[in-house]
Design a protein around this motif. Structure first.
Motif, mmCIF file in Angstrom:
data_model
loop_
_atom_site.group_PDB
_atom_site.id
_atom_site.type_symbol
_atom_site.label_atom_id
_atom_site.label_comp_id
_atom_site.label_asym_id
_atom_site.label_seq_id
_atom_site.Cartn_x
_atom_site.Cartn_y
_atom_site.Cartn_z
ATOM 1 N N SER A 28 0.835 -1.214 0.000
ATOM 2 C CA SER A 28 0.000 0.000 0.000
ATOM 3 C C SER A 28 0.863 1.255 0.000
ATOM 4 C CB SER A 28 -0.920 0.003 1.215
ATOM 5 O OG SER A 28 -1.866 -1.039 1.155
ATOM 6 N N PHE A 29 1.923 1.221 0.796
ATOM 7 C CA PHE A 29 2.832 2.373 0.858
ATOM 8 C C PHE A 29 3.500 2.616 -0.488
ATOM 9 C CE2 PHE A 29 7.329 3.673 1.505
ATOM 10 C CZ PHE A 29 7.103 4.985 1.902
ATOM 11 N N ARG B 80 2.445 1.720 -3.463
ATOM 12 C CA ARG B 80 1.451 2.236 -4.409
ATOM 13 C C ARG B 80 1.212 3.724 -4.170
ATOM 14 N NH1 ARG B 80 -1.219 -2.658 -3.514
ATOM 15 N NH2 ARG B 80 -2.612 -1.664 -1.996
ATOM 16 N N HIS B 81 1.176 4.104 -2.896
ATOM 17 C CA HIS B 81 0.942 5.499 -2.525
ATOM 18 C C HIS B 81 2.040 6.401 -3.079
ATOM 19 C CE1 HIS B 81 0.253 9.091 -0.086
ATOM 20 N NE2 HIS B 81 1.502 9.005 0.319
ATOM 21 N N PHE C 245 3.301 7.101 6.822
ATOM 22 C CA PHE C 245 2.169 6.665 6.009
ATOM 23 C C PHE C 245 1.204 5.821 6.846
ATOM 24 C CE2 PHE C 245 0.528 2.977 3.612
ATOM 25 C CZ PHE C 245 -0.329 3.614 2.718
ATOM 26 N N GLU D 228 0.560 8.770 -5.824
ATOM 27 C CA GLU D 228 0.295 10.083 -5.253
ATOM 28 C C GLU D 228 1.473 11.042 -5.408
ATOM 29 O OE1 GLU D 228 -2.589 11.061 -4.074
ATOM 30 O OE2 GLU D 228 -3.484 9.107 -4.466
ATOM 31 N N ARG D 229 2.696 10.516 -5.274
ATOM 32 C CA ARG D 229 3.866 11.389 -5.333
ATOM 33 C C ARG D 229 4.579 11.317 -6.672
ATOM 34 N NH1 ARG D 229 7.255 9.945 -0.124
ATOM 35 N NH2 ARG D 229 8.705 11.383 -1.162
ATOM 36 N N ASP E 261 -0.838 8.176 8.936
ATOM 37 C CA ASP E 261 -1.797 8.925 8.124
ATOM 38 C C ASP E 261 -2.982 8.058 7.714
ATOM 39 O OD1 ASP E 261 -0.179 11.136 8.274
ATOM 40 O OD2 ASP E 261 0.767 10.832 6.312
ATOM 41 N N GLU E 262 -2.721 6.776 7.467
ATOM 42 C CA GLU E 262 -3.780 5.851 7.062
ATOM 43 C C GLU E 262 -4.503 5.235 8.253
ATOM 44 O OE1 GLU E 262 -4.706 5.104 3.728
ATOM 45 O OE2 GLU E 262 -3.539 6.963 3.519
#
Length: 305
Positions: free
Chosen positions: A9-10, A12-13, A88, A17-18, A91-92
């Motif tokens: 998940s991290f 992919r983020h 992360f 996202e970045r 935040d999640e």
């Protein structure tokens, strides 16, 4: 959430996202593989059970492990990835506390970039002289690296269309650096001449050996030259030049910056050319030029000693 799923998940983020480059994502994955392997060996299967003390212990492990202990710089890089991962998780709302926030990496000593002299650069480039297609390619590759101070990855990622108009007509090249940030860098006459010779006399030969590709620099089978191939090309040229000093893929980039500053270029101009986000990163090269001036002064001044 399982540790493996949280890592995915991290990644992919940070990818979506970045918008980080694939090489950066791969580096993050390697760092987190080390971290999650250590957690597994420590019988930690729940991320909510990780404490700040365990993060500190992990940092100590990196520098003292039996197989290939990491340098302070490598430890700092791995810890940066782990801290980003735990930020992360917070935040999640996967964890309630960011246990890695206050963990600090070991102090780094001042690491001066390893540049070679102008004469050594000339010898390195001369080692690629010749009319064979491989020599024409290697000459163009090394000349472009030194002319622009580009990272090896930035040059091997170039396509033919990137140089046809901008480089050969406008004497500029558009490089895509970290975080997909683009910058324009001037290209001198030596590199332009080498590129023309390669494009006309060598690239068509390489291209005929493989499937159609827009890549600028091609290998023996007609595929894009990889970073590893470029490193081998540089190393082979250094061996032929018999420089007597180690040469890495970053040597030409370091030499580019050092020679510009020694020649009077403004540090902020060099920062822009290198694609550094902070001038502080570039200023380490000023230490190199100061050391050179000090050595010259000590040698030449009658009352320096």
């Amino acid at each position: 959430m399982l540790i493996e799923a949280a890592v995915d998940s991290f990644l992919r983020h940070v990818s979506i996202e970045r918008g980080l480059a694939s090489n950066t994502i791969a580096a993050y994955r390697r760092d987190l593989t080390i971290y999650t392997g250590w957690l597994d060996a420590s019988a930690v299967t729940d991320l909510t059970a990780v404490t700040s003390a365990e993060i500190s212990e992990f940092v100590r492990f990196l520098g003292t492990r039996d197989q290939s202990p990491l340098t302070a710089a490598s430890i700092a890089r791995v810890l940066s990835t782990v801290r980003g991962f735990h930020r992360f998780l917070l935040d999640e709302q996967i964890v309630a506390v960011d246990v890695a926030h206050d963990t600090r990496p070991p102090k780094l000593g001042l690491r001066l970039p390893k540049a070679i002299s102008i004469d050594q650069v000339a010898a390195l480039l001369a080692a690629t002289d010749g009319d064979e297609v491989q020599q024409l390619r290697d000459k163009a590759l090394l000349e472009l690296l030194y002319a622009t101070g580009a990272r090896v990855s930035e040059v091997v990622d170039l396509n033919v269309d990137d140089v046809l108009e901008e480089v050969l007509e406008q004497s500029m090249v558009r490089l895509t650096g970290k975080g997909n940030k683009q910058r324009l860098v001037p290209v001198g006459s030596y590199a332009r001449t080498a590129l023309r010779a390669y494009l006309v006399r060598a690239r068509p030969v390489f291209s005929a050996r493989g499937s159609a590709t827009p890549a600028l620099f091609l290998g023996a089978r007609g595929h894009r030259v990889s970073r590893q191939n470029a490193w081998l090309i540089i190393r082979a040229a250094a061996e032929r030049a018999d420089l007597g000093v180690p040469v890495s893929p970053h040597t030409l980039r370091h030499s580019f910056a050092t020679h510009l500053l020694a020649g009077g270029a403004d540090v902020r101009v060099v920062q822009e050319l290198l694609g550094h986000s902070s001038v502080a990163t570039t200023q380490i090269y000023t230490q190199v030029t100061v050391d050179t001036l000090r050595d010259m002064y000590t040698t030449a001044h009658p009352r320096a000693r």
